[in-house]
Design a protein around this motif. Structure first.
Motif, PDB file in Angstrom:
ATOM      1  N   GLY A  47       0.820  -1.192   0.000  1.00  0.00           N
ATOM      2  CA  GLY A  47       0.000   0.000   0.000  1.00  0.00           C
ATOM      3  C   GLY A  47       0.859   1.248   0.000  1.00  0.00           C
ATOM      4  N   VAL A  48       0.491   2.217  -0.847  1.00  0.00           N
ATOM      5  CA  VAL A  48       1.217   3.478  -0.944  1.00  0.00           C
ATOM      6  C   VAL A  48       0.392   4.616  -0.341  1.00  0.00           C
ATOM      7  CG1 VAL A  48       2.279   5.143  -2.499  1.00  0.00           C
ATOM      8  CG2 VAL A  48       2.393   2.701  -3.021  1.00  0.00           C
ATOM      9  N   ALA A  49      -0.846   4.752  -0.797  1.00  0.00           N
ATOM     10  CA  ALA A  49      -1.712   5.825  -0.320  1.00  0.00           C
ATOM     11  C   ALA A  49      -3.155   5.470  -0.626  1.00  0.00           C
ATOM     12  CB  ALA A  49      -1.350   7.152  -0.982  1.00  0.00           C
ATOM     13  N   THR A  57      -7.187  11.001   3.894  1.00  0.00           N
ATOM     14  CA  THR A  57      -6.127  10.265   3.203  1.00  0.00           C
ATOM     15  C   THR A  57      -5.300   9.426   4.163  1.00  0.00           C
ATOM     16  OG1 THR A  57      -4.664  12.191   3.388  1.00  0.00           O
ATOM     17  CG2 THR A  57      -5.929  11.968   1.353  1.00  0.00           C
ATOM     18  N   ARG A  58      -4.677   8.410   3.617  1.00  0.00           N
ATOM     19  CA  ARG A  58      -3.744   7.533   4.331  1.00  0.00           C
ATOM     20  C   ARG A  58      -2.488   7.425   3.497  1.00  0.00           C
ATOM     21  NH1 ARG A  58      -6.480   6.853   9.174  1.00  0.00           N
ATOM     22  NH2 ARG A  58      -8.608   6.047   8.805  1.00  0.00           N
ATOM     23  N   TYR A  59      -1.347   7.340   4.168  1.00  0.00           N
ATOM     24  CA  TYR A  59      -0.076   7.174   3.481  1.00  0.00           C
ATOM     25  C   TYR A  59       0.770   6.136   4.202  1.00  0.00           C
ATOM     26  CZ  TYR A  59      -1.102  11.479   0.954  1.00  0.00           C
ATOM     27  OH  TYR A  59      -1.680  12.439   0.157  1.00  0.00           O
ATOM     28  N   GLY A  65       6.008  12.174   3.211  1.00  0.00           N
ATOM     29  CA  GLY A  65       5.646  13.477   2.682  1.00  0.00           C
ATOM     30  C   GLY A  65       5.993  13.696   1.220  1.00  0.00           C
ATOM     31  N   ARG A  66       6.492  12.688   0.527  1.00  0.00           N
ATOM     32  CA  ARG A  66       6.920  12.873  -0.858  1.00  0.00           C
ATOM     33  C   ARG A  66       5.790  12.683  -1.859  1.00  0.00           C
ATOM     34  NH1 ARG A  66      10.380   8.958  -2.553  1.00  0.00           N
ATOM     35  NH2 ARG A  66       9.469   7.479  -1.059  1.00  0.00           N
ATOM     36  N   PHE A  67       4.758  11.949  -1.507  1.00  0.00           N
ATOM     37  CA  PHE A  67       3.657  11.649  -2.439  1.00  0.00           C
ATOM     38  C   PHE A  67       2.381  12.301  -1.939  1.00  0.00           C
ATOM     39  CE2 PHE A  67       5.682   7.182  -3.231  1.00  0.00           C
ATOM     40  CZ  PHE A  67       6.802   7.798  -3.774  1.00  0.00           C
ATOM     41  N   THR A  68       1.490  12.604  -2.885  1.00  0.00           N
ATOM     42  CA  THR A  68       0.197  13.185  -2.535  1.00  0.00           C
ATOM     43  C   THR A  68      -0.905  12.509  -3.342  1.00  0.00           C
ATOM     44  OG1 THR A  68       1.239  15.336  -2.142  1.00  0.00           O
ATOM     45  CG2 THR A  68      -1.160  15.299  -2.362  1.00  0.00           C
TER      46      THR A  68
END
Length: 126
Positions: A47-49, A57-59, A65-68
């Protein structure tokens, strides 16, 4: 009709950016949690996000903090903005849907999702 179609993968150098997109059929888009997973050969999907119907959202911890993740309801599209990419981010990235909610304990489990796209390859060179 269940349909998820990813796009936006490619090859970049370390530190670069990519924007992945996943367009869903109406039924799939409204099914609940929308998530991005990634997979490297001989490993399970990670899982990424994820983004829920209320836009929460979940990360994964490795995202740091690099992906949105975001979505556009009018286009039935969920996005994953990948910034500050590292070689270890190289993988096939998949869009997933079908889990009713992005529960904190379940969103990263691929078994919770019923629908998958075909994947889009991300390759990051050092």
């Amino acid at each position: 009709q269940v349909q998820l179609v990813e796009s936006g993968g490619g090859s970049v150098q370390a530190g670069g950016s990519l924007r992945l997109a996943c367009t869903a059929s109406e039924y799939t888009y409204k099914s609940g949690c929308l998530a991005w997973f990634r997979q490297i050969p001989d490993h399970g999907r990670q899982g990424v996000a994820a983004i829920d119907t209320d836009n929460s959202t979940r990360y994964a911890e490795f995202v740091s903090g690099r992906f949105t993740i975001s979505k556009d309801n009018a286009k039935r599209t969920v996005y994953l903005q990948l910034d500050s990419l590292k070689p270890e981010d190289s993988a096939m990235y998949y869009c997933a849907a079908g889990s009713p909610v992005c529960g904190v304990w379940v969103w990263g489990n691929p078994d919770e999702f019923d629908y998958w796209g075909q994947g889009t390859q991300v390759t990051v060179s050092s």
